[in-house]
Design an enzyme around this catalytic site. Structure first.
Site, PDB file in Angstrom:
ATOM      1  N   TYR A  62       0.813  -1.221   0.000  1.00 56.78           N
ATOM      2  CA  TYR A  62       0.000   0.000   0.000  1.00 56.78           C
ATOM      3  C   TYR A  62       0.847   1.272   0.000  1.00 56.78           C
ATOM      4  O   TYR A  62       0.462   2.277  -0.599  1.00 56.78           O
ATOM      5  CB  TYR A  62      -0.949   0.009   1.201  1.00 56.78           C
ATOM      6  CG  TYR A  62      -2.118  -0.911   0.991  1.00 56.78           C
ATOM      7  CD1 TYR A  62      -3.046  -0.635  -0.017  1.00 56.78           C
ATOM      8  CD2 TYR A  62      -2.296  -2.047   1.757  1.00 56.78           C
ATOM      9  CE1 TYR A  62      -4.113  -1.490  -0.234  1.00 56.78           C
ATOM     10  CE2 TYR A  62      -3.357  -2.897   1.554  1.00 56.78           C
ATOM     11  CZ  TYR A  62      -4.268  -2.620   0.551  1.00 56.78           C
ATOM     12  OH  TYR A  62      -5.313  -3.448   0.322  1.00 56.78           O
TER      13      TYR A  62
ATOM     14  N   GLU B  46       4.907 -26.478  18.179  1.00 54.94           N
ATOM     15  CA  GLU B  46       4.143 -26.123  16.975  1.00 54.94           C
ATOM     16  C   GLU B  46       2.828 -25.438  17.314  1.00 54.94           C
ATOM     17  O   GLU B  46       2.417 -24.508  16.631  1.00 54.94           O
ATOM     18  CB  GLU B  46       3.883 -27.387  16.138  1.00 54.94           C
ATOM     19  CG  GLU B  46       3.020 -27.112  14.909  1.00 54.94           C
ATOM     20  CD  GLU B  46       2.665 -28.378  14.130  1.00 54.94           C
ATOM     21  OE1 GLU B  46       3.288 -29.428  14.398  1.00 54.94           O
ATOM     22  OE2 GLU B  46       1.774 -28.303  13.278  1.00 54.94           O
TER      23      GLU B  46
ATOM     24  N   ASP C  38       3.535 -31.958  15.653  1.00 56.64           N
ATOM     25  CA  ASP C  38       2.607 -33.064  15.455  1.00 56.64           C
ATOM     26  C   ASP C  38       3.353 -34.232  14.818  1.00 56.64           C
ATOM     27  O   ASP C  38       4.353 -34.031  14.110  1.00 56.64           O
ATOM     28  CB  ASP C  38       1.453 -32.656  14.517  1.00 56.64           C
ATOM     29  CG  ASP C  38       0.401 -31.827  15.259  1.00 56.64           C
ATOM     30  OD1 ASP C  38       0.400 -31.836  16.505  1.00 56.64           O
ATOM     31  OD2 ASP C  38      -0.405 -31.165  14.572  1.00 56.64           O
TER      32      ASP C  38
END
Lengths: 509, 363
Positions: B105, B198, B250
């Site tokens: 922007y 995580e 995981d």
């Protein structure tokens, strides 16, 4: 058993009963046809003495006639050759009386249109027509008030005046009343004037409509096309009727001289070969030919292969320069290409095709080509879809020329001939003859190639301009940002870089 | 490599500013000489990305690309690039920070436009490649947020907070790893290890269970794939403080790869250094843990399997036999488990049993 009655009708009476065939179908068409016939007569009259035409047309409202039609007064003035006073009554008050029974290219062919307009006016309003004419700046001005005796096809002179010609005027003024529907006819009438101005760029045309609006078409040149020469009929275009007439008037008493003197491009050798071919004795007196022999002669004239093609001296095409001037003046395009074909013939009639293709500028973009059709410098405004030009244009593979129908393109096709192959008496569209079709197609191919060259050149220039635009947009920014980043006071001089881009760009063009 | 990262934050900023200035000067001088400005930088195309066993990360090869303003197609990107350099210079010198979105922007204020976010992101990556600094160094940060918690005292360098110190246990939700923390200097710590996690749920659980105290650890939440600022932060913890790093994810190919990117970096950042922590350890959840701890599982789907085949061939996964073993195990059992799966043995099992066992195993 019913008794069948036969009566002879005059030419005036015939057209009175069959006015459809001359274009006076309804009040809308009638007012258009009346203006058109008189304007064409005026253009012919000025061109015949090689004077750039000045034509003034005024249509004024006279009163209501019915719910949908009104009475108008039509006045057409020109600066043409004028009509000698003794011919005025017949020229304007007798149907089929004409100066146009010779073979050369002219707008009108039968001498019918002007009189039909006056006849139509008289039928619908019962008012006389006023004709004012002078044949020379030195002659007097003659004014006639006429009506037509329809049954006897004779003019009735109601008034006749001789006026002094103080201002040295020459020309003709025709004024009469007629019934019509101007509001409906207006679009076609205005289109007619615009297109007439396009193919007569040497004419000044002024039109004042019933609401007092002024339409002015100013000439862009005083150069006029060479006037056509009168010519003899070509053997391939002769029919039995014409042969009979020639036989009646011929001063020659043998076939050899008859052929040599009454036919176009027939000399001693060709005449002898033909007579041998058709087994007619060269010394035979043409006036002694039986009806059967005349019919056979007409057939043999068409069968003989060795007649030379007609030459085009009897034609008066507009010419590439004038056509270009006219298109530029009325269509104001960005680009125009014009092409005149060499003379060709169909059925013994010489003809020349002229075409123009115009691109951009004020030409509208409307999902199809704008097509302008002309025959002997007359705009053809009706029945476009049936016209041979339109068929040729539609059949052309435009993509070959990088041309698409969504481009703002106008196409002009002008056919001039001693006998334009109209499909109908109304002179609205041209028949699909293979010879004509071929000439139009070849002409269009030529101008399409020129347009293609223009478009690709323009595309190239456009690309270059865009390229330059990118450089002149971003190089200064790069200069500005790097100056600030480097903490410098004044930006680097990038003029040299920009100049080299331009030079490089110019080489590419 | 080594000296650079031990420089103080202030010194590094000076270096970044000087590099940007030089870049501007180079272009300025080219234009002054009437040369169309050009730059050369290493190509980032896939055929120029190599795995370097020495650095234990992806690096760029010798292939260069040349951007010249003589080429009309390069003009706009070139202008965008010089603008981005100027914008970065202003950010860094004024000690302001910005995001990639913000860059997109901000360009409009300078009448430079980017077609889309991707285009402006690419220009920033070009600038990283040319300068050899990552965008965080010139104060452009990603919007992803991750967090840190533990006994580490830092000193801010950002305007308004300069010199202020903060202990990273002061907020029970952890402290966001944003521009201010990234540019902060490390003062002192009692921790002797770093544990990267995580998922947010487990991070909070670890704080609640006092893992930082029990295990003397600094806890880092990667919040999925670790942002570059976080990877750089982990590297600093490892290099500057000498703390070993353990990573818990995981038990699936994606979790495994989160660990790998912290350890060996990504191909996307092959043009950058200082983002990797080659000595960090993936401590779990391994495929073999799934078997060993009999964790509740989900089946591996097609995409998971496809990913496993890709990783199997990846040079980063050939460094340590552990990776290949785990990949093979995943392929064999065709199951995956989340960190939360340990909850079947009670809420504290993971902290009381699993964590100490794994820390020991991967020490």
């Amino acid at each position: 058993m019913a008794q069948a009655t036969f009566e002879e009708i005059s030419a005036s009476d015939f057209f009175y009963r069959n006015r459809d065939i001359a274009g006076f179908t309804n009040p809308t068409r009638a007012i258009f046809a009346a203006i058109r016939e008189l304007v064409e007569n005026s253009l012919d009259a000025a061109e015949s003495i090689k004077v750039p035409p000045d034509i003034y047309v005024r249509l004024s409202f006279e009163g209501e006639a019915s719910e949908e039609t009104q009475i108008y007064k039509l006045r057409v003035e020109d600066n043409g050759c004028g009509v000698p006073p003794r011919y005025i009554p017949s020229a304007f008050g007798q149907v089929l009386y004409s100066s146009k029974y010779k073979l050369k290219q002219q707008r009108g062919t039968f001498g019918l249109g002007g009189k039909m307009a006056i006849l139509y006016g008289q039928i619908t309003t019962h008012e006389p027509a006023t004709i004012i004419s002078s044949t020379s700046p030195l002659s007097k001005i003659y004014m006639y008030k006429l009506m037509i005796d329809i049954q006897r096809n004779r003019p009735i002179i109601l008034d006749r005046k001789v006026l002094l010609n103080k201002e040295g005027w020459r020309g003709t003024i025709v004024e009469f009343s007629l019934e019509g529907d101007y509001l409906r006819a207006m679009p076609k009438i205005l289109e007619y004037f615009k297109q007439t101005a396009m193919v007569n760029p040497y004419a000044n045309i002024t039109f004042v409509d019933p609401k007092g609006r002024l339409y002015k078409f100013v000439r862009a040149t005083t150069v006029m096309p060479d006037p056509p020469k009168e010519t003899l009929p070509h053997p391939y275009g002769v029919d039995v009727e014409l042969l009979q007439r020639l036989i009646q008037i011929t001063p020659y008493n043998n076939m050899l001289e008859f052929l040599k003197n009454h036919f176009h491009r027939v000399g001693e050798i060709t005449a002898r070969k033909f007579l041998e071919f058709s087994e007619i004795s060269p010394s035979k007196n043409p006036k002694k030919l039986t009806h059967e022999e005349v019919v056979r002669l007409a057939q043999m004239l068409k069968k003989f292969k060795e007649f030379l093609p007609p030459d085009a001296s009897c034609l008066s095409p507009l010419g590439e320069e004038l056509l270009k001037t006219g298109v530029l003046k009325e269509l104001k395009p960005e680009f125009v290409a014009v092409h005149q074909r060499k003379p060709a013939t169909y059925a013994g009639h010489p003809f020349i095709v002229e075409v123009a293709i115009a691109y951009g500028g004020e030409i509208p973009q409307r999902g199809g080509f704008v097509i302008y059709r002309f025959a002997n410098r007359i705009p053809l405004l009706y029945d476009e879809a049936s016209d041979v030009s339109v068929k040729v244009i539609n059949a052309m593979n435009w993509r070959r020329y990088k041309v698409t129908p969504d481009m703002p393109i106008a196409i002009v096709v002008h056919i001039c001939s001693t006998k334009v192959p109209y499909k109908t008496v109304g002179k609205e569209f041209i028949a699909d003859r293979p010879e004509v079709r071929r000439e139009i197609a070849n002409g269009l191919r030529e101008v399409a190639r020129q347009l293609q060259r223009f478009l690709s050149r323009r595309e190239h220039v456009d690309r270059e301009r865009k390229r330059l635009g990118v450089f002149s947009k971003y190089l200064p920014r790069i200069a500005e940002f790097s100056t600030r980043l480097a903490g410098k006071e004044k930006p680097p001089d990038i003029e040299k870089l920009l100049r080299s881009v331009k030079r490089f760009g110019a080489e590419g063009v | 490599m080594e000296p650079k990262e031990f420089k103080s934050i202030t010194e590094k900023r000076k270096e970044v500013l000087a590099t940007l200035e030089n870049f501007g000067l180079r272009i300025y001088e080219q234009m002054e000489k009437g040369i169309f400005p050009f730059i050369e930088m290493p190509s980032r195309s896939t055929e120029n990305i190599y795995y370097d066993p020495k650095f234990r990360q992806f690096i760029l090869g010798d292939k260069k690309v040349r951007r010249s303003t003589r080429n009309i197609r390069h003009l706009k990107p070139f202008a965008q690039l010089v603008w981005a350099a100027l914008f970065s210079y202003e950010l860094t010198s004024q000690r302001k920070t910005s995001t990639l979105r913000d860059v997109y922007y901000s360009a409009q204020a300078y009448e430079m436009t980017f077609k889309d976010q991707q285009e402006s992101n690419n220009i920033i990556t070009d600038l990283e490649t040319i300068l050899g600094f990552s965008r965080e160094d010139f104060n452009i940060f990603p919007e992803e947020r991750s967090a840190v918690f533990g006994d580490l005292t830092i000193r801010y360098t950002v305007p308004g907070y300069e010199g202020k110190t903060l202990n990273l246990t002061s907020h029970p939700d952890g402290v966001m790893i944003g521009p201010a923390l990234t540019s902060a200097e490390f003062v002192e710590t009692t921790a002797d290890k770093v544990i990267a996690i995580e998922k947010g749920g487990l991070f909070t659980r670890f704080i609640e269970e006092n893992v930082h105290k029990k295990f003397n650890a600094i806890l880092v939440l990667t919040a999925g794939q670790a942002p570059r600022a976080t990877r750089h932060f982990i590297r600093r913890l490892n290099r500057e403080l000498g703390l070993p790093v353990y990573i818990f994810t995981d038990g699936d190919p994606w979790g495994m790869h989160i660990a790998m990117v912290i350890i060996s970096g990504s191909a996307n950042a092959a043009h950058l250094r200082d983002l990797t922590t080659p000595d960090a350890k993936w401590s779990g959840v391994w495929a073999t843990d799934i078997v060993k701890y009999k964790l509740p599982t989900d089946p591996l789907d097609e995409i998971d399997m496809k990913r496993l085949y890709e990783l199997q061939k990846d040079p980063r996964y050939k460094e340590d036999p552990l990776w290949q073993r785990e990949i093979r195990t995943f392929m064999k059992i065709k199951r995956k488990a989340e960190q939360e799966a340990f909850s079947r043995y009670g809420l504290t099992y993971i902290v009381d049993e699993y964590l100490p066992a794994k820390l020991e195993e991967t020490k």
